[in-house]
Each structure stands twice: as C-alpha cells, then as structure tokens.
Design a protein around this motif. Structure first.
Motif, PDB file in Angstrom:
ATOM      1  N   ILE A   7       0.902  -1.158  -0.047  1.00  0.00           N
ATOM      2  CA  ILE A   7      -0.024  -0.153  -0.021  1.00  0.00           C
ATOM      3  C   ILE A   7       0.939   1.190  -0.004  1.00  0.00           C
ATOM      4  O   ILE A   7       1.916   1.324   0.926  1.00  0.00           O
ATOM      5  CB  ILE A   7      -1.011  -0.023   1.305  1.00  0.00           C
ATOM      6  N   SER A   8       0.521   2.154  -0.829  1.00  0.00           N
ATOM      7  CA  SER A   8       1.303   3.515  -0.773  1.00  0.00           C
ATOM      8  C   SER A   8       0.109   4.643  -0.644  1.00  0.00           C
ATOM      9  O   SER A   8      -1.048   4.461  -0.940  1.00  0.00           O
ATOM     10  CB  SER A   8       1.770   3.787  -1.994  1.00  0.00           C
ATOM     11  N   VAL A   9       0.622   5.435   0.144  1.00  0.00           N
ATOM     12  CA  VAL A   9      -0.338   6.579   0.715  1.00  0.00           C
ATOM     13  C   VAL A   9       0.252   7.984   0.042  1.00  0.00           C
ATOM     14  O   VAL A   9       1.227   8.303   0.193  1.00  0.00           O
ATOM     15  CB  VAL A   9      -0.322   6.686   2.033  1.00  0.00           C
ATOM     16  N   GLU A  10      -0.711   8.656  -0.726  1.00  0.00           N
ATOM     17  CA  GLU A  10      -0.334   9.956  -1.230  1.00  0.00           C
ATOM     18  C   GLU A  10      -1.504  11.056  -0.692  1.00  0.00           C
ATOM     19  O   GLU A  10      -2.760  10.713  -0.877  1.00  0.00           O
ATOM     20  CB  GLU A  10      -0.395   9.920  -2.661  1.00  0.00           C
ATOM     21  N   TYR A  11      -1.006  12.016   0.350  1.00  0.00           N
ATOM     22  CA  TYR A  11      -2.014  12.883   0.664  1.00  0.00           C
ATOM     23  C   TYR A  11      -2.634  13.777  -0.427  1.00  0.00           C
ATOM     24  O   TYR A  11      -1.587  14.217  -1.169  1.00  0.00           O
ATOM     25  CB  TYR A  11      -1.472  13.604   2.002  1.00  0.00           C
ATOM     26  N   ILE A  12      -3.848  14.293  -0.443  1.00  0.00           N
ATOM     27  CA  ILE A  12      -4.409  15.127  -1.400  1.00  0.00           C
ATOM     28  C   ILE A  12      -4.338  16.545  -0.630  1.00  0.00           C
ATOM     29  O   ILE A  12      -4.182  17.570  -1.325  1.00  0.00           O
ATOM     30  CB  ILE A  12      -5.877  14.649  -1.625  1.00  0.00           C
ATOM     31  N   ASP A  13      -4.448  16.729   0.805  1.00  0.00           N
ATOM     32  CA  ASP A  13      -4.268  17.762   1.347  1.00  0.00           C
ATOM     33  C   ASP A  13      -4.134  17.371   2.820  1.00  0.00           C
ATOM     34  O   ASP A  13      -4.386  16.199   3.545  1.00  0.00           O
ATOM     35  CB  ASP A  13      -5.682  18.575   1.271  1.00  0.00           C
ATOM     36  N   ARG A  14      -3.166  18.393   3.360  1.00  0.00           N
ATOM     37  CA  ARG A  14      -2.819  18.208   4.759  1.00  0.00           C
ATOM     38  C   ARG A  14      -3.261  19.402   5.578  1.00  0.00           C
ATOM     39  O   ARG A  14      -2.929  19.419   6.859  1.00  0.00           O
ATOM     40  CB  ARG A  14      -1.122  17.965   4.779  1.00  0.00           C
ATOM     41  N   LYS A  15      -3.722  20.356   4.948  1.00  0.00           N
ATOM     42  CA  LYS A  15      -4.309  21.524   5.866  1.00  0.00           C
ATOM     43  C   LYS A  15      -5.741  21.375   6.588  1.00  0.00           C
ATOM     44  O   LYS A  15      -5.566  21.549   8.000  1.00  0.00           O
ATOM     45  CB  LYS A  15      -4.393  22.739   4.517  1.00  0.00           C
ATOM     46  N   PHE A  16      -6.484  20.582   6.050  1.00  0.00           N
ATOM     47  CA  PHE A  16      -7.645  20.411   6.866  1.00  0.00           C
ATOM     48  C   PHE A  16      -7.867  19.141   7.371  1.00  0.00           C
ATOM     49  O   PHE A  16      -7.725  17.998   6.888  1.00  0.00           O
ATOM     50  CB  PHE A  16      -9.121  20.651   5.687  1.00  0.00           C
ATOM     51  N   ASN A  17      -8.419  19.218   8.625  1.00  0.00           N
ATOM     52  CA  ASN A  17      -8.771  17.891   9.268  1.00  0.00           C
ATOM     53  C   ASN A  17     -10.209  17.550   9.177  1.00  0.00           C
ATOM     54  O   ASN A  17     -11.387  18.103   9.364  1.00  0.00           O
ATOM     55  CB  ASN A  17      -8.695  18.058  10.946  1.00  0.00           C
ATOM     56  N   VAL A  18     -10.269  16.592   8.126  1.00  0.00           N
ATOM     57  CA  VAL A  18     -11.817  16.357   7.621  1.00  0.00           C
ATOM     58  C   VAL A  18     -12.254  14.798   8.017  1.00  0.00           C
ATOM     59  O   VAL A  18     -11.458  13.925   8.182  1.00  0.00           O
ATOM     60  CB  VAL A  18     -11.579  16.386   6.057  1.00  0.00           C
ATOM     61  N   GLU A  19     -13.473  14.691   7.934  1.00  0.00           N
ATOM     62  CA  GLU A  19     -14.319  13.350   8.283  1.00  0.00           C
ATOM     63  C   GLU A  19     -15.671  13.437   7.813  1.00  0.00           C
ATOM     64  O   GLU A  19     -15.911  14.535   7.166  1.00  0.00           O
ATOM     65  CB  GLU A  19     -14.084  12.884   9.656  1.00  0.00           C
ATOM     66  N   PHE A  20     -16.289  12.260   7.861  1.00  0.00           N
ATOM     67  CA  PHE A  20     -17.643  12.059   7.191  1.00  0.00           C
ATOM     68  C   PHE A  20     -17.378  12.479   5.711  1.00  0.00           C
ATOM     69  O   PHE A  20     -18.468  13.331   5.293  1.00  0.00           O
ATOM     70  CB  PHE A  20     -18.578  13.054   7.911  1.00  0.00           C
ATOM     71  N   PRO A  21     -17.057  11.551   4.909  1.00  0.00           N
ATOM     72  CA  PRO A  21     -16.856  11.955   3.434  1.00  0.00           C
ATOM     73  C   PRO A  21     -18.431  11.262   2.912  1.00  0.00           C
ATOM     74  O   PRO A  21     -18.658  10.328   3.090  1.00  0.00           O
ATOM     75  CB  PRO A  21     -15.626  11.037   2.901  1.00  0.00           C
ATOM     76  N   ARG A  22     -18.629  12.151   1.834  1.00  0.00           N
ATOM     77  CA  ARG A  22     -19.828  11.860   1.049  1.00  0.00           C
ATOM     78  C   ARG A  22     -19.403  11.973  -0.618  1.00  0.00           C
ATOM     79  O   ARG A  22     -18.677  12.945  -0.820  1.00  0.00           O
ATOM     80  CB  ARG A  22     -20.910  12.651   1.340  1.00  0.00           C
ATOM     81  N   LEU A  23     -20.245  11.291  -1.371  1.00  0.00           N
ATOM     82  CA  LEU A  23     -20.235  11.585  -2.694  1.00  0.00           C
ATOM     83  C   LEU A  23     -21.563  11.515  -3.607  1.00  0.00           C
ATOM     84  O   LEU A  23     -22.421  10.837  -2.828  1.00  0.00           O
ATOM     85  CB  LEU A  23     -19.098  10.539  -3.599  1.00  0.00           C
ATOM     86  N   GLY A  40     -15.527  14.586  -4.575  1.00  0.00           N
ATOM     87  CA  GLY A  40     -16.227  14.099  -3.584  1.00  0.00           C
ATOM     88  C   GLY A  40     -16.133  15.173  -2.274  1.00  0.00           C
ATOM     89  O   GLY A  40     -15.492  16.248  -2.477  1.00  0.00           O
ATOM     90  N   TYR A  41     -16.813  15.090  -1.074  1.00  0.00           N
ATOM     91  CA  TYR A  41     -16.972  16.003  -0.266  1.00  0.00           C
ATOM     92  C   TYR A  41     -16.965  15.453   1.050  1.00  0.00           C
ATOM     93  O   TYR A  41     -16.977  14.354   1.349  1.00  0.00           O
ATOM     94  CB  TYR A  41     -18.360  16.824  -0.243  1.00  0.00           C
ATOM     95  N   THR A  42     -16.254  16.222   2.312  1.00  0.00           N
ATOM     96  CA  THR A  42     -15.958  15.865   3.585  1.00  0.00           C
ATOM     97  C   THR A  42     -16.365  17.084   4.368  1.00  0.00           C
ATOM     98  O   THR A  42     -15.984  18.036   4.195  1.00  0.00           O
ATOM     99  CB  THR A  42     -14.495  15.255   3.725  1.00  0.00           C
ATOM    100  N   GLY A  43     -16.801  16.714   5.469  1.00  0.00           N
ATOM    101  CA  GLY A  43     -16.788  17.825   6.651  1.00  0.00           C
ATOM    102  C   GLY A  43     -15.408  18.022   7.239  1.00  0.00           C
ATOM    103  O   GLY A  43     -14.525  17.531   6.946  1.00  0.00           O
ATOM    104  N   ILE A  44     -15.512  19.276   7.697  1.00  0.00           N
ATOM    105  CA  ILE A  44     -14.153  19.878   8.351  1.00  0.00           C
ATOM    106  C   ILE A  44     -14.391  19.642   9.887  1.00  0.00           C
ATOM    107  O   ILE A  44     -15.546  20.415  10.353  1.00  0.00           O
ATOM    108  CB  ILE A  44     -13.937  21.271   8.027  1.00  0.00           C
ATOM    109  N   GLN A  45     -13.617  18.984  10.557  1.00  0.00           N
ATOM    110  CA  GLN A  45     -13.772  18.763  11.751  1.00  0.00           C
ATOM    111  C   GLN A  45     -13.448  20.225  12.757  1.00  0.00           C
ATOM    112  O   GLN A  45     -12.332  20.549  12.493  1.00  0.00           O
ATOM    113  CB  GLN A  45     -12.984  17.532  12.250  1.00  0.00           C
ATOM    114  N   GLY A  46     -14.135  20.327  13.861  1.00  0.00           N
ATOM    115  CA  GLY A  46     -14.039  21.429  14.711  1.00  0.00           C
ATOM    116  C   GLY A  46     -13.130  20.852  15.824  1.00  0.00           C
ATOM    117  O   GLY A  46     -12.299  19.875  15.575  1.00  0.00           O
ATOM    118  N   ASP A  47     -13.342  21.152  17.006  1.00  0.00           N
ATOM    119  CA  ASP A  47     -12.476  20.800  18.289  1.00  0.00           C
ATOM    120  C   ASP A  47     -13.409  19.574  19.123  1.00  0.00           C
ATOM    121  O   ASP A  47     -12.892  19.366  20.204  1.00  0.00           O
ATOM    122  CB  ASP A  47     -11.984  21.770  19.067  1.00  0.00           C
ATOM    123  N   LYS A  48     -14.522  19.205  18.585  1.00  0.00           N
ATOM    124  CA  LYS A  48     -15.296  18.362  19.479  1.00  0.00           C
ATOM    125  C   LYS A  48     -15.809  17.200  18.367  1.00  0.00           C
ATOM    126  O   LYS A  48     -15.817  17.555  17.073  1.00  0.00           O
ATOM    127  CB  LYS A  48     -16.534  18.897  19.951  1.00  0.00           C
TER     128      LYS A  48
END
Length: 568
Positions: free
Chosen positions: A425-441, A453-461
């Motif tokens: 497995i190799s990993v290539e980051y698309i973005d390292r700026k935003f902390n993202v989760e809950f992806p949808r398409l 595709g779309y993902t939420g930007i995580q806050g602090d909770k």
C-alpha cells in the motif's frame, strides 16, 4: 442562551456499600431465576446501587453538555420557515439524519458515551417548495423496553471502566438480555447510520442486525423490525453497507470479542426476483489476526475492500473507559476480494509501511498503471481483471485517540493505492491543511471513477463540523471550502443529486447546523457545483437539533415506492 450541562440532585453510594448490597442482590437474582420469577426488578435494584456515572455526567461529560444534550420530545409535521434563499422547485424528497438520544426523563446515573443513546431520526420533507420537520425515536426493542420500564436498563458503553464496569459488562449485561428476550444481535439502538435498499429504509448500529423502519406519509415512523434476510443473518452488520448499481448490498461485520469462528464476517444480499424477500450470497467468516475497528468498507465495480485499520479494540484500554487504541506496531492492511468469490481464502491482503487509522471511506475504483487524469475512467470487468491497481480515497490519520471526551484525532484526505504486483500500500495525501471526516459523494458514482467528493471539516469536538470541503480526486487537489459561520457547528455533509445530467458534482450539499451562541438550529442547502458561500436555502428549525451521526437523502421516486410498501 447557551445550552448548559444537565443537572440533577444525586446522593452517592459508597463503594463498600455497593459491593455489599450487590452481593446480596446477586443471591436474590439467582433465587429468582431458579424459581422462574421476573427478575427485572432485582436487576433494576442492583443498578440503583452500582450506577456511579452521575458526577462525571453532570460535571465533565461533554456529550451531556451544549448541543449534545438529548431532547425530551417528538414533533411531527411542523411547517418550516425559510430564513434565506428559496427551496429549488425541482427538489423533492426527504432528508433523514439519525443520532443517539437518551430519554432525558430516565435520568443520567449510568455512565454515558456519545455512542450510547436510542436512535432518533430528524427529518425534513420537501415538496412543492415547502418543508416540514419531524423527529421521532426509532422503536427498537431496547427503546420500547426502557420506555415502558421508565429507566435506562441495558448496559451502556459509557459504563466501561474499572472492575465495576467489567462486572456490569460480563455479569449483569447477559442477565439483562435474557430477562427481556433481547439477544446480542437485537440489542441495537439503531442510532448510527441509515441506508435505502430496494425502497426499504434500514437503521444501523454495528452491534447487531439492521433495523427496518417504514416512513409513513404523515412523516411518522413504524417499526418493521430487525432484518435477518430470511433467518440467514447470524452476525452483526457494520453501520455502512454498500448498495451498488448491480442491485446488491455488500456488507461486513465485526465482533471485538469473537464467539463464532472469527472477529469478522462478510456477505452480499440481493432481492429475490419472485418474492419480496432477500437472499444472502457468499456469506462467510474472514479470519483476521487482530480485533480491528472495522466501521466502514469500500467497493469498486469488481471488488470489495476490507479495512483492517491500526485502531484496535483493547481490554486494557476498555478498563480505562476507552474502547480503542492506536497500535503503533500494526500497519494498515486492506483486503481485496472479487465480488464473485465465495471464500475468505480468495482475499488478497495488502500492507502499508506504517500504521494508519481509517474510520470512513469516500470511494474506490480500479486503475490501470498508465492512467492519467485525462484518461481516468471506470474500467469494465474484463479490463479490471487484468494487471491493474486499486485506489481507495479516505481520510486517514497517523494516530487515534480512543477517548472522544478529550479532543479529536487529525484526519487528512489521501489516495491509498493497492499495488497488485507488490501487494503493498502506498499513501499520497491530497491535502494536509484540513482535518476532515464524514466523506460523501454522488451515490451514482459509488465504486466508479468520481472526480469530486465532499468531506466535513472537523472542529474541536467529536462530530462537530465547522464546514465542508470539495475535493478533485482525479487531479488530487482541494477545490473549495465552505464554512458555516461564527458559532455554527454542522454535521455530515449529505450529498443530494440534482436533476439533469449525472455528474459527480451536479449536487446539493446539506446538513443541520447549530448556532452555539443563539442556541438555534437550521437546515442548510448549498450548491455543490459552484460552492457558493451563500446557502441555496436556509430553513429555521422549530427546536434545537442535537448533534448526530449519519444521514441519507431519499428522492421522490424512491420515497413514493417506499410509501406504497406501507400502504399495503
């Protein structure tokens, strides 16, 4: 005003008294069982002396503060006011979002985790440029029993921790199931995710069977019950089964404390063409060396991908009140299985160079090694059977905290390539700026090449999104960002296909948001194509909508067929 912690008057019971009284009650419990008496009252009495979560819940439990606090009533068919914008004339269907919601009147003496709580669906019915809101508990077995008892009876994840928590989990919890006729596979709160399969709506909480609900025309729900696919299902299903364009649903399930063969099981299900029943295919155990948290999976047009994350269940951390630990010595593994395969022996396992956490996946597809962004396309079955790689898109993390009470982990969007030649497995980051989760398409592109595709930007909770991002998966770039605004926290960005041409960003993006300053909630709809910063429409909610988990959009055609099922 801001929503504060819950409050109550409590009278603590000392540890020595708990031990003494519990010993007496265990003897009474044994006598009651031997005489075939109703021993639920004895179990409730034991709970009254053992439950010790009040101090933590009332003063330090983030999931019983602010907009996590459960609401105490249900509303049906409430007309919604437009705050700004306009409901698109072509938009018609129902928006559904599920999340945990304990019954507040039962009190909060038990230790509670955000994963605990009965499933509650918040819905927005949109038709003819008008909108109506409803919220209602999902009437599972455990909800119905606890509502009738007037008490939180069954074991909660928040009760883990220390010897007392272990005693509750291993000794009392089985008694509670047997006393009510609930089994390990029907104890689900159905509070995590929703999916639609052949016009039927299922709610999931990966500890058991899927729970089917019938949405009525007045926006109330009726319980259909737990689905076992003609009594063929005998293992939990995770929260995110995949419904494909071939008419089948692919799923796996896990059990962190395996009791039947292995910690994981996979299958696919399709509708019987001659009846309304379902049939299971290729249903078998998957032997894995570690009890990994397998919350999600992925599919391509040809394959199923099993995620063996570096996040593992651990008894030692469970004793500390945490369910997971990030295993620094266990690199990420992904299993690749052809959909037509009928044996776990056919799974090819791919290993990364280091450990990674994956909770949710965005998409996956097969790719020829010579592919470029200009030539990227979905391969047919013959092409995909040749020497191709498989790419998986998901937010990944290089660490993971099993303690959601005290912050969140950092996830970044990445392209994960499974090299069929080297089995690595190799990993290539698309973005390292935003902390993202809950992806949808766009759902039409599941398992196929999807540019966006779309993902939420995580806050602090946990589960608190401050906005969402749009990614170009083919060119591996971030396209744009939308923030919800000051004090506003949203949830999973649900993708709603627009009318017209099927393009991966010809969509709306929608979610509930909550203003933590004014304590008001809204439903917002954005344009996923233009990514305009202003909402297409904002609807004011008649009440605070607590933070929750996953959602689903049911379009008008599917919704009408679903209604027709309930009319029979």
């Amino acid at each position: 005003m801001k929503q504060k912690h819950i409050s109550a008057t409590v009278k603590p019971v000392g540890a020595k008294w708990r031990v003494m009284y519990s010993t007496i009650f265990i003897v009474i419990l044994a006598i009651s069982m031997n005489l075939s008496l109703n021993y639920i009252p004895v179990l409730l009495l034991i709970d009254s002396f053992l439950d010790n979560g009040e101090d933590f819940n009332l003063n330090r439990n983030i999931f019983l503060s602010g907009n996590y606090v459960p609401i105490d009533d249900e509303m049906i068919n409430v007309n919604l006011n437009i705050v700004s914008g306009q409901i698109p004339a072509s938009l018609s269907g129902v928006f559904l979002r599920v999340g945990p919601n304990e019954i507040p009147s039962h009190g909060f003496k038990k230790g509670l985790h955000w994963f605990d709580g009965h499933g509650m669906i918040h819905s927005i019915r949109i038709t003819n440029e008008t909108a109506k809101y409803s919220n209602e508990y999902i009437p599972t077995s455990v909800y119905t029993i606890e509502k009738n008892l007037g008490s939180n009876f069954f074991f909660r994840l928040g009760e883990f921790g220390g010897i007392l928590g272990l005693f509750k989990a291993l000794v009392l919890a089985p008694f509670k199931l047997s006393s009510t006729g609930v089994t390990a596979l029907t104890r689900s709160h159905a509070n995590t995710a929703l999916n639609v399969f052949h016009d039927r709506i299922f709610a999931h909480e990966e500890v058991g069977f899927p729970f089917e609900i019938q949405l009525n025309r007045d926006l109330t729900f009726s319980a259909v019950g737990f689905e076992t696919f003609e009594d063929q299902l005998n293992f939990p299903i995770t929260a995110h089964p995949k419904v494909m364009s071939d008419g089948k649903m692919y799923f796996d399930g896990y059990n962190p404390v395996p009791t039947v063969g292995s910690s994981r099981k996979y299958g696919s299900v399709s509708k019987n063409t001659e009846t309304t029943s379902f049939s299971l295919f290729n249903y078998f155990h998957v032997n894995t060396p570690v009890p990994a948290w397998a919350h999600d999976m992925a599919v391509t047009a040809e394959h199923v991908l099993f995620i063996e994350s570096s996040v593992h269940f651990s008894l030692s951390t469970a004793m500390e009140g945490k369910f997971f630990e990030f295993n620094e010595t266990a690199p990420l593994r992904v299993g690749l299985l052809a959909k037509a395969s009928s044996s776990a022996d056919d799974i090819e396992w791919y290993t990364a160079e280091k450990p990674y956490a994956i909770v949710h996946t965005l998409n996956a597809w097969s790719r020829v090694s010579t592919s470029t962004p200009e030539t990227e396309r979905t391969l047919d079955m013959a092409e995909a059977s040749e020497e191709t790689n498989v790419v998986l898109f998901a937010p990944i993390a290089t660490g993971f905290s099993g303690d959601l009470y005290n912050g969140i982990s950092i996830f970044n969007m990445a392209e994960i390539t499974l090299n069929k030649h080297t089995k690595t497995i190799s990993v290539e980051y698309i973005d390292r700026k935003f902390n993202v989760e809950f992806p949808r398409l766009h759902p039409a592109f599941l398992g196929k090449v999807s540019q966006y595709g779309y993902t939420g930007i995580q806050g602090d909770k946990a589960g608190a999104m401050i906005g969402f991002v749009k990614f170009d998966l083919i060119n591996k770039s971030l396209i744009d960002v939308i923030y919800y605004g000051d004090y506003c926290i949203g949830g999973e960005p649900i993708v709603i296909p627009k009318e017209g041409e099927i393009i991966s960003d010809n969509v709306y993006v929608s979610t509930f948001i909550h203003n933590e300053s004014s304590n008001e909630s809204y439903w917002v709809l954005y344009d996923g194509d233009s990514m305009g910063k202003e909402t297409v429409v904002t609807l004011g909610m008649p009440r605070r909508v607590p933070y929750g988990f996953h959602g689903e959009w049911v379009g008008e055609d599917v919704l009408q067929r679903h209604y027709s099922r309930g009319d029979r």
